[in-house]
Design an enzyme around this catalytic site. Sequence first.
Site, mmCIF file in Angstrom:
data_model
loop_
_atom_site.group_PDB
_atom_site.id
_atom_site.type_symbol
_atom_site.label_atom_id
_atom_site.label_comp_id
_atom_site.label_asym_id
_atom_site.label_seq_id
_atom_site.Cartn_x
_atom_site.Cartn_y
_atom_site.Cartn_z
ATOM 1 C CG ASN A 1 -0.151 -3.665 7.030
ATOM 2 O OD1 ASN A 1 -0.630 -3.405 8.128
ATOM 3 N ND2 ASN A 1 -0.831 -3.479 5.911
ATOM 4 C CG ASP A 2 -0.119 -8.219 9.046
ATOM 5 O OD1 ASP A 2 -1.066 -7.419 9.150
ATOM 6 O OD2 ASP A 2 -0.088 -9.131 8.203
ATOM 7 C CB VAL A 3 6.039 -6.869 11.486
ATOM 8 C CG1 VAL A 3 6.000 -8.245 10.849
ATOM 9 C CG2 VAL A 3 6.443 -5.810 10.475
#
Length: 466
Positions: A392-394
């Site tokens: 997700n964030d990466v």
Amino acid sequence: MNDFLPTGIQLSYLLAASLFILGLKKLGSPATARNGNVIAAVGMLLAIVVTLLDQNVLNYQMILVGLAIGSVVGAVGAYAVKMTAMPQMVGLLNGLGGAASALVAVAEFWRLLEHSQTIPLDVNISIVLDVFIGGITFTGSAIAFAKLQGILRGTPITYPLQQPVNALLLIAYVVGSVFLVMSPHNLGIFLGITGISLLLGVLFVIPIGGGDMPVVISLLNSLSGLAAAAAGFVVMNNMLIIAGALVGASGLILTQIMCKAMNRSLFSVLFGAFGQAAAGGGTGGDDGDKSVRSIDPEEGAMMLGYSRSVVIVPGYGMAVAQAQHSVRELADQLERLGVDVKYAIHPVAGRMPGHMNVLLAEANVSYDLLCDMEDINPQFEQTDVALVIGANDVVNPSARSDANSPIYGMPILEVDRAKQTIVIKRGMSKGFAGVDNDLFYKDKTTMLFGSAKDMVGKLVSEVKQL
């Protein structure tokens, strides 16, 4: 004391230290990591055996009992703990290392106190430092374990005047330590600073969110090494000092690498309560005008099977679903069709440093297919399909484009530059940072909703029919 040990024992310590350094060197590459682990383990075995030959070790029966219990617990743990729970196990082992070092200091202080012996200044200072670092490592690792295991919530836990309270406790520890150095046989002060160190470990970790756990684990690993080095000064054991210093230094280097991968300072990780209110900023606002395009496994298999190149991006969702073996099977089927398959690994993907590498290694994925972020990012523009599995964030493009985003400036895997992107995800929930992911709404992105293991398994079945 070690200064009076036979020369042969000191030379054996030097050989063990050399094996530690060689093992650490080989741990720098996935291809040589297993050999490095074995070499370092041989060095530790040599150090233990040589230490037991020291005439200062008197009670071999208790030593053997401890070795037997520890060996059984370690072997059972190694076989019983799932690879997906490895971050919890690493955190727990860090804590036990810190506790063991602190107990060495406590035992030495008690021994000197019981025999009314004079406590030398250098030994007293080493005891104070060992109790401080070891106590923080123990309780801090316990809280990290609880967060990773889901016993405590992963979001930051804060309260009013948190930093002033921590500062006061730290000042109290320093003042107590000064009094203890001036009055070495004061048991009450010693118990007081021991309790403060344990409390500081708890307060140190609870305000840190789950997204920062890779940094926390590597830092606690470093602290466990420093605690061991301090214990070495307490008992005057050169091997313990060297081994602890190596672990401490390597842990600090790894911590810095993790912070760089997140484009954040260690100070902001420890004191920023990252993720607590992140949803209010960046792109996490009004989603009413956003829409996503979803596909089924048959469509996904068509996109993958008729591509020339596919880059698989694993994330924590793959770890939770234990989908690594299915991912390997999917890659094998795509390679059968002549598709070039690679894996893109972000340094902080998962819950601990190297989490994705460990899981993929368990599934016997070739090390040659694992690409670091710096190597794979320039290749995304020539990639037909990027398959994101539980990350997700990466992979959030807002880290690159939205200055108001909490993760702005964090290096990401630039999957949005691929010709097509498929994201396997259970739903539209936000990542650890608490911000919405712009990738999901891109024109070139399609969502495959469901458990990673189920969806990848269905992709495998469909690809087999191509």
